[in-house]
Design a protein around this motif. Structure first.
Motif, PDB file in Angstrom:
ATOM      1  N   THR A   1     -55.222 -81.292 -42.204  1.00  0.00           N
ATOM      2  CA  THR A   1     -54.944 -80.771 -40.857  1.00  0.00           C
ATOM      3  C   THR A   1     -56.179 -80.108 -40.285  1.00  0.00           C
ATOM      4  O   THR A   1     -56.548 -80.338 -39.125  1.00  0.00           O
ATOM      5  CB  THR A   1     -53.832 -79.699 -40.901  1.00  0.00           C
ATOM      6  OG1 THR A   1     -52.934 -80.009 -41.927  1.00  0.00           O
ATOM      7  CG2 THR A   1     -53.138 -79.583 -39.577  1.00  0.00           C
ATOM      8  N   ALA A   2     -56.806 -79.244 -41.102  1.00  0.00           N
ATOM      9  CA  ALA A   2     -57.961 -78.504 -40.619  1.00  0.00           C
ATOM     10  C   ALA A   2     -59.071 -79.468 -40.227  1.00  0.00           C
ATOM     11  O   ALA A   2     -59.668 -79.350 -39.148  1.00  0.00           O
ATOM     12  CB  ALA A   2     -58.442 -77.534 -41.696  1.00  0.00           C
ATOM     13  N   ALA A   3     -59.304 -80.481 -41.086  1.00  0.00           N
ATOM     14  CA  ALA A   3     -60.384 -81.420 -40.808  1.00  0.00           C
ATOM     15  C   ALA A   3     -60.075 -82.211 -39.537  1.00  0.00           C
ATOM     16  O   ALA A   3     -60.946 -82.403 -38.673  1.00  0.00           O
ATOM     17  CB  ALA A   3     -60.561 -82.361 -41.995  1.00  0.00           C
ATOM     18  N   LEU A   4     -58.812 -82.686 -39.382  1.00  0.00           N
ATOM     19  CA  LEU A   4     -58.429 -83.468 -38.205  1.00  0.00           C
ATOM     20  C   LEU A   4     -58.574 -82.663 -36.929  1.00  0.00           C
ATOM     21  O   LEU A   4     -59.157 -83.113 -35.942  1.00  0.00           O
ATOM     22  CB  LEU A   4     -56.977 -83.942 -38.350  1.00  0.00           C
ATOM     23  CG  LEU A   4     -56.790 -85.265 -39.101  1.00  0.00           C
ATOM     24  CD1 LEU A   4     -55.295 -85.600 -39.200  1.00  0.00           C
ATOM     25  CD2 LEU A   4     -57.550 -86.376 -38.367  1.00  0.00           C
TER      26      LEU A   4
ATOM     27  N   VAL B   1     -54.149 -64.795 -46.452  1.00  0.00           N
ATOM     28  CA  VAL B   1     -53.231 -65.849 -46.925  1.00  0.00           C
ATOM     29  C   VAL B   1     -53.748 -66.586 -48.152  1.00  0.00           C
ATOM     30  O   VAL B   1     -53.005 -67.337 -48.779  1.00  0.00           O
ATOM     31  CB  VAL B   1     -52.926 -66.901 -45.832  1.00  0.00           C
ATOM     32  CG1 VAL B   1     -52.341 -66.235 -44.615  1.00  0.00           C
ATOM     33  CG2 VAL B   1     -54.147 -67.701 -45.478  1.00  0.00           C
ATOM     34  N   THR B   2     -55.011 -66.390 -48.500  1.00  0.00           N
ATOM     35  CA  THR B   2     -55.509 -67.131 -49.651  1.00  0.00           C
ATOM     36  C   THR B   2     -55.780 -66.200 -50.810  1.00  0.00           C
ATOM     37  O   THR B   2     -56.120 -65.045 -50.637  1.00  0.00           O
ATOM     38  CB  THR B   2     -56.834 -67.840 -49.345  1.00  0.00           C
ATOM     39  OG1 THR B   2     -57.770 -66.864 -48.891  1.00  0.00           O
ATOM     40  CG2 THR B   2     -56.663 -68.924 -48.324  1.00  0.00           C
TER      41      THR B   2
ATOM     42  N   PRO C   1     -50.686 -75.385 -41.115  1.00  0.00           N
ATOM     43  CA  PRO C   1     -50.568 -74.958 -42.517  1.00  0.00           C
ATOM     44  C   PRO C   1     -49.579 -73.810 -42.694  1.00  0.00           C
ATOM     45  O   PRO C   1     -49.002 -73.651 -43.778  1.00  0.00           O
ATOM     46  CB  PRO C   1     -51.985 -74.510 -42.874  1.00  0.00           C
ATOM     47  CG  PRO C   1     -52.865 -75.298 -41.977  1.00  0.00           C
ATOM     48  CD  PRO C   1     -52.091 -75.462 -40.695  1.00  0.00           C
ATOM     49  N   GLY C   2     -49.345 -73.050 -41.635  1.00  0.00           N
ATOM     50  CA  GLY C   2     -48.389 -71.950 -41.738  1.00  0.00           C
ATOM     51  C   GLY C   2     -46.979 -72.439 -41.969  1.00  0.00           C
ATOM     52  O   GLY C   2     -46.139 -71.715 -42.495  1.00  0.00           O
ATOM     53  N   ALA C   3     -46.701 -73.687 -41.597  1.00  0.00           N
ATOM     54  CA  ALA C   3     -45.349 -74.219 -41.755  1.00  0.00           C
ATOM     55  C   ALA C   3     -45.172 -74.944 -43.084  1.00  0.00           C
ATOM     56  O   ALA C   3     -44.082 -75.375 -43.419  1.00  0.00           O
ATOM     57  CB  ALA C   3     -45.043 -75.167 -40.603  1.00  0.00           C
TER      58      ALA C   3
ATOM     59  N   ALA D   1     -52.632 -81.343 -47.537  1.00  0.00           N
ATOM     60  CA  ALA D   1     -52.161 -81.278 -46.154  1.00  0.00           C
ATOM     61  C   ALA D   1     -52.955 -80.247 -45.363  1.00  0.00           C
ATOM     62  O   ALA D   1     -53.372 -80.505 -44.225  1.00  0.00           O
ATOM     63  CB  ALA D   1     -50.670 -80.945 -46.135  1.00  0.00           C
ATOM     64  N   THR D   2     -53.173 -79.081 -45.971  1.00  0.00           N
ATOM     65  CA  THR D   2     -53.916 -78.023 -45.276  1.00  0.00           C
ATOM     66  C   THR D   2     -55.329 -78.500 -44.954  1.00  0.00           C
ATOM     67  O   THR D   2     -55.805 -78.373 -43.817  1.00  0.00           O
ATOM     68  CB  THR D   2     -53.993 -76.767 -46.164  1.00  0.00           C
ATOM     69  OG1 THR D   2     -52.670 -76.388 -46.529  1.00  0.00           O
ATOM     70  CG2 THR D   2     -54.651 -75.620 -45.429  1.00  0.00           C
ATOM     71  N   ALA D   3     -55.984 -79.063 -45.973  1.00  0.00           N
ATOM     72  CA  ALA D   3     -57.361 -79.502 -45.769  1.00  0.00           C
ATOM     73  C   ALA D   3     -57.423 -80.601 -44.710  1.00  0.00           C
ATOM     74  O   ALA D   3     -58.304 -80.599 -43.836  1.00  0.00           O
ATOM     75  CB  ALA D   3     -57.940 -79.991 -47.092  1.00  0.00           C
TER      76      ALA D   3
END
Lengths: 243, 584
Positions: free
Chosen positions: A189-192, A84-85, A234-236, A185-187
């Motif tokens: 979410t992952a951190a949370l 995905v990256t 992150p997929g959404a 947002a991705t970063a």
């Protein structure tokens, strides 16, 4: 902190699979999820088979399977990451002072898709000689050219980088990409999710490593399951278009 | 004038090698020279080039004595990265040398390492993209480029750092003839306008001979000589077809370019003999020369050409007199119509994703034929070969064998890979050939296949120790061992010197003689002229021409071999012309 609890591992796998199917990008890397999941399945199988060689009981087999599953999920997450990256785009998003490690990481990540491409070319070449790639005996015919070419290319790349001034110390930037809402947002979410996982596990336990000897049905904290699932957010997200 | 490069008593031996790769090499290259490095495979061309930016010995290991000085800096004291601001380097395999992903970023990579200010980087990237006509590739991934595009991008990436010295290892090996001409002309402009020094190793001498003003000749044993291109090629004993013709006929000095050869030959019709001592004024000075020999044995091709539609010729002096009886026969029509093709494509349409690459081709390959596929980069040559080999399924139309049905790879059709390293995996050449035979349930027999390729002495060698040319021949033998009646090759002459090309040509002829059908894609017009019995010219996925090389290629300003340029159709090879001139 690691876990062998299937109630956390499977949601993590589901999250990886969801992100992969929602956000897969074009290119040779797109197939790496499949390849890594396959490797993961092999790991589970091999790990379990190794136990069967020794004295067998339900606990040891289960422990081996869960350990295998842990590795398999890590591989799946890695596969998702590379499918995905665009690691080169991440390189452009990286602040200048982290350029060196980011470049090294991007080059390392490009090995998987490159190897997949090379392996396909080698298979085609050997088919022309009647060497059927599906047979076990064909393994050296497939593996040797891929590895040898990979080594040679790595040498060429190292030379090329040095000849073009890599590592002189002073650097300027052609262009850096600013972080947009999706990147943040991705970063976040992952951190949370990672933080929740760590804190909740420390505070409440939650059975990260369930006992297999004696065998006990593993318990699961709904918080941790939720944290594991949230990695799929992150997929959404809507991706940003390239500048 | 100051020197861009000075070699002073340089000897170099690779680690573990018994013999030196360079031995007591001394020369100086003045700034603003365009220098060719020539010599047979394995004579040290790459070593010589890599010694000019410190990759030898800093990366190769080994021991170097003497000194190499580039723009006043000694390479022994500095690693390659400390020379990156003055030396640009384009390696043989640009695909593996790309560092980042997007073309534009790749062009910037070297400049970023040198700390060039952002505004300057932008400007230089744009200029270089214009110079090499790659503006349209700017946002493409370097890994998705074709071979020719890669070479242009690699050269561009080396130029953005504004080097004083540019080193190129076979920069046109994957470019079509026109593309190669454009790239070399662009480099020549930089040499003339900016005083850039360019050093280029190249096997296709017919492409570069007219551009360079000096030549370094490498010979086995590590000896290197510097001289004018004519001197050096004479000493190394190689040269483009016009030079080889000149030598065969004893012209002295032998011409280097089509233009020189034309001038020398033109003397005939003027009745004025041509000078034999100085190339520069060959056309107007009296003396003994090639004209004296050509006179009377060759009748003008113009008369034979008159019945054919031919485009207006450049201001060519009337050609030499070619004796009609000696002219090579051009068979009427296509020979394939009479026989049953081994493999045939009908109304073949092929696509990559949504992009149509081949649009409605009708192509057949008969036993005994050697068919050459020519055409620009991206004209669909590789795709056609992949369709004929059964690897690429047609979008519409059919690809069938003589027995009917899709060709089975390795059974009906064998495609020799462009990069032999994608196939070679054994410890010896013998095992490599026997691996194919074993897959067919056969034992032994490697010797019989190695013979015609001149590989008999190398049967026990490790394939990866061989030169690029030899590895290709091993791959070809390994593929032919499958017993498939059709052999397809994609750009087989990449990295091959004149000698290896000769061996490949002889092998293809021996295959055709034993009833195989051979088809190869190539940008090497001289090889095509030498071995092809039929030429297919592709453009934009369509078949532009199909016929005997003399018919298809001779009139083309881009794809005609040197002999056709000098003497007109149907003269294709120096051997033909020499025989016609000598054999009365």
């Amino acid at each position: 902190m690691s876990t062998t609890n299937p109630f956390y591992l499977l949601p993590l796998f589901a999250a990886a699979w969801f992100v992969h199917s929602a956000r897969r990008i074009e290119g040779p890397g797109a197939r790496s999820f499949k390849v890594f999941v396959l490797f993961g399945a092999l790991t589970v199988g091999t790990r379990t088979a190794l136990v069967l060689l020794g004295p067998v009981n339900r606990g040891s087999v289960l422990a081996a399977m869960l350990e295998g599953l842990r590795v398999a999920v890590m591989l799946a997450v890695f596969g998702t990451f590379s499918s995905v990256t665009d690691s080169w785009r991440i390189l452009r998003l990286t602040p200048r002072r982290f350029h060196e490690p980011a470049l090294a990481a991007a080059l390392a990540l490009s090995i998987a898709p490159r190897t997949i491409v090379a392996a396909a070319r080698v298979r085609e070449a050997q088919r022309m000689r009647g060497i059927e790639p599906r047979r076990w005996r064909a393994l050296p015919a497939l593996a040797v050219p891929v590895l040898a070419t990979g080594m040679e290319e790595a040498g060429t790349l190292a030379e090329s980088m040095d000849a073009r001034g890599h590592g002189r110390g002073r650097r300027s930037s052609y262009r850096t990409e600013p972080w947009g809402p999706a990147a943040w947002a991705t970063a976040t979410t992952a951190a949370l999710a990672a933080a929740v996982f760590l804190l909740v596990a420390r505070a409440l336990g939650g059975g990260l490593t369930p006992s297999t000897f004696p065998f006990v049905w593993p318990e699961a904290s709904p918080w941790l399951v939720l944290a594991a699932l949230s990695f799929s957010l992150p997929g959404a997200l809507r991706p940003e278009t390239r500048p | 004038m100051s020197h861009a490069v000075v070699f002073d008593g340089v000897s170099f031996t690779y680690p573990g090698a018994p013999d030196p790769a360079l031995s007591e090499v001394s020369f100086g290259l003045e700034e603003g020279s365009f220098v060719l490095v020539t010599g047979p495979t394995g004579a040290g061309k790459s070593t010589l080039i890599r010694a000019m930016n410190g990759l030898v010995p800093h990366f190769s290991g080994g021991s170097l004595t003497g000194s190499v000085t580039v723009a006043g800096r000694r390479t022994l004291d500095l690693p390659p990265r400390k020379l990156a601001d003055i030396v640009g380097f384009v390696p043989q395999d640009p695909g593996a040398a790309f560092v980042v992903d997007r073309v534009e970023d790749e062009l910037a990579y070297g400049m970023e390492n040198l700390g060039v200010p952002a505004a300057t980087m932008r400007r230089r990237a744009e200029e270089v993209m214009d110079l090499l006509a790659i503006e349209s590739l700017r946002n493409r991934s370097v890994r998705a480029l074709s071979g020719g595009e890669r070479q242009r991008v690699a050269i561009a990436a080396a130029l953005t750092t504004a080097p004083r010295l540019l080193l190129l290892d076979e920069p046109t090996s994957q470019l079509d003839p026109q593309g190669a001409e454009d790239v070399l002309a662009a480099l020549q402009r930089l040499v003339h306008d900016l005083g850039l020094t360019v050093v280029v190793a190249e096997h296709r001498l017919e492409r570069v001979a007219g551009f360079v003003d000096l030549a370094l000749g490498c010979s086995p044993g590590g000896k290197v000589v510097l001289g004018s291109p004519a001197e050096t090629l004479g000493r190394v004993g190689t040269g483009p077809p016009v030079t080889r013709l000149g030598r065969m006929l004893g012209w002295s000095p032998a011409p280097l370019t089509v233009r020189e050869a034309r001038r020398m030959v033109a003397g005939t019709n003027l009745g004025a003999p041509v000078a034999g001592d100085s190339r520069g004024d060959a056309s107007d000075a009296p003396g003994e020369g090639p004209a004296a020999q050509v006179e009377g044995h060759l009748s003008s091709p113009a008369s034979r050409r008159s019945h054919r539609q031919s485009p207006p010729q450049p201001p060519t002096p009337p050609g030499p007199r070619l004796r009609p009886a000696a002219a090579p026969a051009v068979p009427e029509g296509s020979p394939s119509q009479a026989r049953v093709p081994l493999v045939r494509a009908q109304s073949l349409v092929a696509a990559h994703g949504d992009r149509e690459v081949l649009s409605g081709l009708d192509v057949g390959l008969c036993p005994g034929e050697i068919v050459a596929l020519v055409g620009r980069n991206g004209s669909g040559k590789t795709t056609l070969l992949r369709c004929l080999s059964g690897l690429h399924p047609p979008a519409r139309g059919t690809v069938e064998t003589a027995a009917g049905g899709r060709p089975a790879p390795g059974l009906d059709v064998a495609l020799c890979p462009q990069d032999p390293d994608m196939m070679l995996f054994c410890e010896t050449v013998r095992e490599e050939i026997e691996a194919t035979l074993a897959a067919k349930g056969l034992r032994g027999g490697a010797g019989a296949l190695a013979g015609p390729l001149g590989l008999r002495d190398l049967l026990e060698s490790h394939p990866r120790d061989l030169s690029a040319g030899e590895r290709l021949l091993v791959a070809a033998a390994a593929v032919v061992a499958s017993g498939a009646p059709v052999l397809l090759l994609d750009e087989p002459t990449r990295g091959l010197d004149v000698e290896s090309k000769g061996r490949l040509g002889a092998f293809l002829r021996s295959l055709a003689a034993t009833g195989h059908g051979v088809m190869f894609a190539s940008h090497d017009v001289e090889l095509v002229a030498e071995v092809a019995t039929r030429v297919l010219m592709l453009a934009g996925g369509e078949l532009l021409a199909d016929g005997h090389p003399a018919e298809v290629m001779a009139d083309s300003p881009v794809f005609s071999p040197q002999m056709a340029r000098v003497f007109g159709a149907p003269w294709m090879t120096p051997e033909q012309v020499a025989m016609a001139v000598r054999g009365r």
